[in-house]
Design a protein around this motif. Structure first.
Motif, PDB file in Angstrom:
ATOM      1  N   ASN A  46       1.009  -1.082   0.109  1.00  0.00           N
ATOM      2  CA  ASN A  46      -0.230  -0.175  -0.201  1.00  0.00           C
ATOM      3  C   ASN A  46       1.066   1.096  -0.004  1.00  0.00           C
ATOM      4  O   ASN A  46       0.088   2.569  -0.108  1.00  0.00           O
ATOM      5  N   ALA A  47       1.815   1.080   0.221  1.00  0.00           N
ATOM      6  CA  ALA A  47       3.158   2.529   0.023  1.00  0.00           C
ATOM      7  C   ALA A  47       4.153   2.100  -1.117  1.00  0.00           C
ATOM      8  O   ALA A  47       5.065   1.328  -1.063  1.00  0.00           O
ATOM      9  N   PRO A  48       4.676   3.474  -2.036  1.00  0.00           N
ATOM     10  CA  PRO A  48       5.675   2.815  -2.512  1.00  0.00           C
ATOM     11  C   PRO A  48       6.391   3.686  -2.155  1.00  0.00           C
ATOM     12  O   PRO A  48       7.265   3.676  -0.918  1.00  0.00           O
ATOM     13  N   ILE A  49       7.670   2.908  -2.846  1.00  0.00           N
ATOM     14  CA  ILE A  49       9.575   3.389  -1.964  1.00  0.00           C
ATOM     15  C   ILE A  49       9.954   4.614  -2.268  1.00  0.00           C
ATOM     16  O   ILE A  49      10.117   5.044  -3.054  1.00  0.00           O
ATOM     17  N   VAL A  50      10.436   4.957  -1.468  1.00  0.00           N
ATOM     18  CA  VAL A  50      10.439   6.636  -1.420  1.00  0.00           C
ATOM     19  C   VAL A  50      11.407   7.113  -1.255  1.00  0.00           C
ATOM     20  O   VAL A  50      12.246   8.383  -0.965  1.00  0.00           O
ATOM     21  N   GLN A  51      11.861   6.276   0.264  1.00  0.00           N
ATOM     22  CA  GLN A  51      13.309   6.492   1.135  1.00  0.00           C
ATOM     23  C   GLN A  51      13.906   5.746   0.681  1.00  0.00           C
ATOM     24  O   GLN A  51      14.133   4.736  -0.968  1.00  0.00           O
ATOM     25  N   ASP A  52      15.032   6.342   0.321  1.00  0.00           N
ATOM     26  CA  ASP A  52      16.485   6.110  -0.195  1.00  0.00           C
ATOM     27  C   ASP A  52      16.897   4.655  -0.298  1.00  0.00           C
ATOM     28  O   ASP A  52      17.690   3.887  -0.749  1.00  0.00           O
ATOM     29  N   LYS A  53      16.746   3.866   0.906  1.00  0.00           N
ATOM     30  CA  LYS A  53      17.261   2.434   0.954  1.00  0.00           C
ATOM     31  C   LYS A  53      16.430   1.925   2.261  1.00  0.00           C
ATOM     32  O   LYS A  53      15.872   1.634   3.290  1.00  0.00           O
ATOM     33  N   GLY A  78      18.350  -0.844 -12.922  1.00  0.00           N
ATOM     34  CA  GLY A  78      17.596  -0.637 -14.323  1.00  0.00           C
ATOM     35  C   GLY A  78      16.651  -0.316 -14.221  1.00  0.00           C
ATOM     36  O   GLY A  78      15.547   0.092 -14.749  1.00  0.00           O
ATOM     37  N   ILE A  79      15.755  -0.143 -12.099  1.00  0.00           N
ATOM     38  CA  ILE A  79      14.127  -0.323 -12.194  1.00  0.00           C
ATOM     39  C   ILE A  79      13.881   1.350 -12.396  1.00  0.00           C
ATOM     40  O   ILE A  79      14.565   2.418 -12.315  1.00  0.00           O
ATOM     41  N   LYS A  80      13.239   1.991 -12.432  1.00  0.00           N
ATOM     42  CA  LYS A  80      12.482   3.212 -13.054  1.00  0.00           C
ATOM     43  C   LYS A  80      11.240   3.281 -12.702  1.00  0.00           C
ATOM     44  O   LYS A  80      10.104   1.894 -12.698  1.00  0.00           O
ATOM     45  N   GLY A  81      10.591   4.342 -12.259  1.00  0.00           N
ATOM     46  CA  GLY A  81      10.036   4.637 -11.718  1.00  0.00           C
ATOM     47  C   GLY A  81       9.244   4.502 -10.313  1.00  0.00           C
ATOM     48  O   GLY A  81       9.886   3.899 -10.040  1.00  0.00           O
ATOM     49  N   THR A  82       7.822   4.995 -10.537  1.00  0.00           N
ATOM     50  CA  THR A  82       7.291   4.688  -9.050  1.00  0.00           C
ATOM     51  C   THR A  82       7.698   3.337  -8.490  1.00  0.00           C
ATOM     52  O   THR A  82       6.263   2.239  -9.303  1.00  0.00           O
ATOM     53  N   ILE A  83       7.637   2.535  -7.538  1.00  0.00           N
ATOM     54  CA  ILE A  83       7.607   1.171  -7.284  1.00  0.00           C
ATOM     55  C   ILE A  83       7.440   1.522  -6.222  1.00  0.00           C
ATOM     56  O   ILE A  83       7.444   1.541  -5.144  1.00  0.00           O
ATOM     57  N   TYR A  84       6.347  -0.580  -5.936  1.00  0.00           N
ATOM     58  CA  TYR A  84       5.594  -1.261  -4.996  1.00  0.00           C
ATOM     59  C   TYR A  84       6.094  -2.006  -4.822  1.00  0.00           C
ATOM     60  O   TYR A  84       7.088  -3.265  -5.737  1.00  0.00           O
ATOM     61  N   PRO A  85       6.256  -2.897  -3.769  1.00  0.00           N
ATOM     62  CA  PRO A  85       6.430  -4.298  -3.271  1.00  0.00           C
ATOM     63  C   PRO A  85       5.624  -4.738  -3.562  1.00  0.00           C
ATOM     64  O   PRO A  85       4.930  -4.655  -4.115  1.00  0.00           O
ATOM     65  N   VAL A  86       6.320  -5.960  -4.387  1.00  0.00           N
ATOM     66  CA  VAL A  86       4.743  -6.931  -4.659  1.00  0.00           C
ATOM     67  C   VAL A  86       5.309  -8.401  -4.738  1.00  0.00           C
ATOM     68  O   VAL A  86       6.541  -8.890  -4.753  1.00  0.00           O
ATOM     69  N   LEU A  87       4.505  -9.136  -3.888  1.00  0.00           N
ATOM     70  CA  LEU A  87       4.459 -10.947  -4.668  1.00  0.00           C
ATOM     71  C   LEU A  87       3.549 -11.366  -5.473  1.00  0.00           C
ATOM     72  O   LEU A  87       1.891 -10.607  -5.145  1.00  0.00           O
ATOM     73  N   TYR A  88       3.796 -12.446  -5.678  1.00  0.00           N
ATOM     74  CA  TYR A  88       2.533 -13.755  -6.308  1.00  0.00           C
ATOM     75  C   TYR A  88       2.676 -14.375  -5.498  1.00  0.00           C
ATOM     76  O   TYR A  88       3.965 -14.881  -5.956  1.00  0.00           O
ATOM     77  N   VAL A  89       1.508 -15.213  -5.924  1.00  0.00           N
ATOM     78  CA  VAL A  89       1.200 -16.752  -5.750  1.00  0.00           C
ATOM     79  C   VAL A  89       0.466 -17.218  -6.625  1.00  0.00           C
ATOM     80  O   VAL A  89      -0.556 -17.057  -7.460  1.00  0.00           O
TER      81      VAL A  89
END
Length: 191
Positions: A54-61, A149-160
């Protein structure tokens, strides 16, 4: 394992959200594949499909962990809001970068790396991301397969799929994050 094993701990059946969890990073019930089930305080994913946090990764690490509760077909990584969450396995489009249950790391339909040791049921996969590199860890040890090479607003993702059950952890980790890395925070908490 019965289908009820996925539902143990489902305290969202009533639709109520605990106030203490409003500012916590969890799996986003509004950004899932149609066949996904999210339970256990919005941390467990089962069914078929993918879910973003529910949150994008915005901090540096940033850092998060996922425990493989039940084997099957699964993937863990990062994705943009544009990835198709019903199309598993992920990693087939330009919007997702995932470590898959077979030990391959996929992006844009290509196997970009293969880990030496495939994770199994009970293992914990961790991800660290610093806006330059995504790294995967198996039970606290680096898999030495950085993804760039990851670009854009990024979120953690899981799939099952195929009976897999994954439990996400976005704080109170089993393994310490690498130096300088921390849990994912909402932008308002960083300021």
């Amino acid at each position: 394992m019965s289908c009820f094993s996925c539902l143990w701990g489902n305290d969202y059946a009533s639709g109520a959200v605990k106030l203490s969890e409003l500012d916590q990073v969890v799996l986003n019930t509004d950004r899932t594949g149609a066949g996904c089930v999210i339970v256990k305080n919005r941390r467990r994913l089962c069914g078929t499909g993918a879910a973003l946090a529910n949150a994008p990764i915005v901090q540096d690490k940033s850092y998060f962990e996922v425990k493989i509760q039940t084997g099957g077909v699964w993937g863990i990584g990062l994705a943009t809001h544009n990835t198709q969450l019903d199309d598993v396995p992920l990693g087939m489009d330009k919007h997702s970068w995932v470590l898959r249950s077979d030990g391959t790391i996929f992006h844009n339909g290509e196997n970009i790396s293969t880990v030496k040791e495939s994770p199994v049921e009970g293992d914990i996969i961790s991800c660290s991301y610093d806006h330059i590199e995504l790294n995967f860890f198996l039970n606290g040890k680096s898999l030495h397969c950085p993804v760039t090479g990851i670009k854009g607003t990024i979120y953690p993702v899981l799939y099952v799929d195929d009976g897999a059950i994954l439990d996400s952890t976005f704080r109170d980790f089993t393994y310490p994050p690498p130096d300088g890395f921390d849990r994912i925070m909402f932008e308002k908490n960083i300021l």
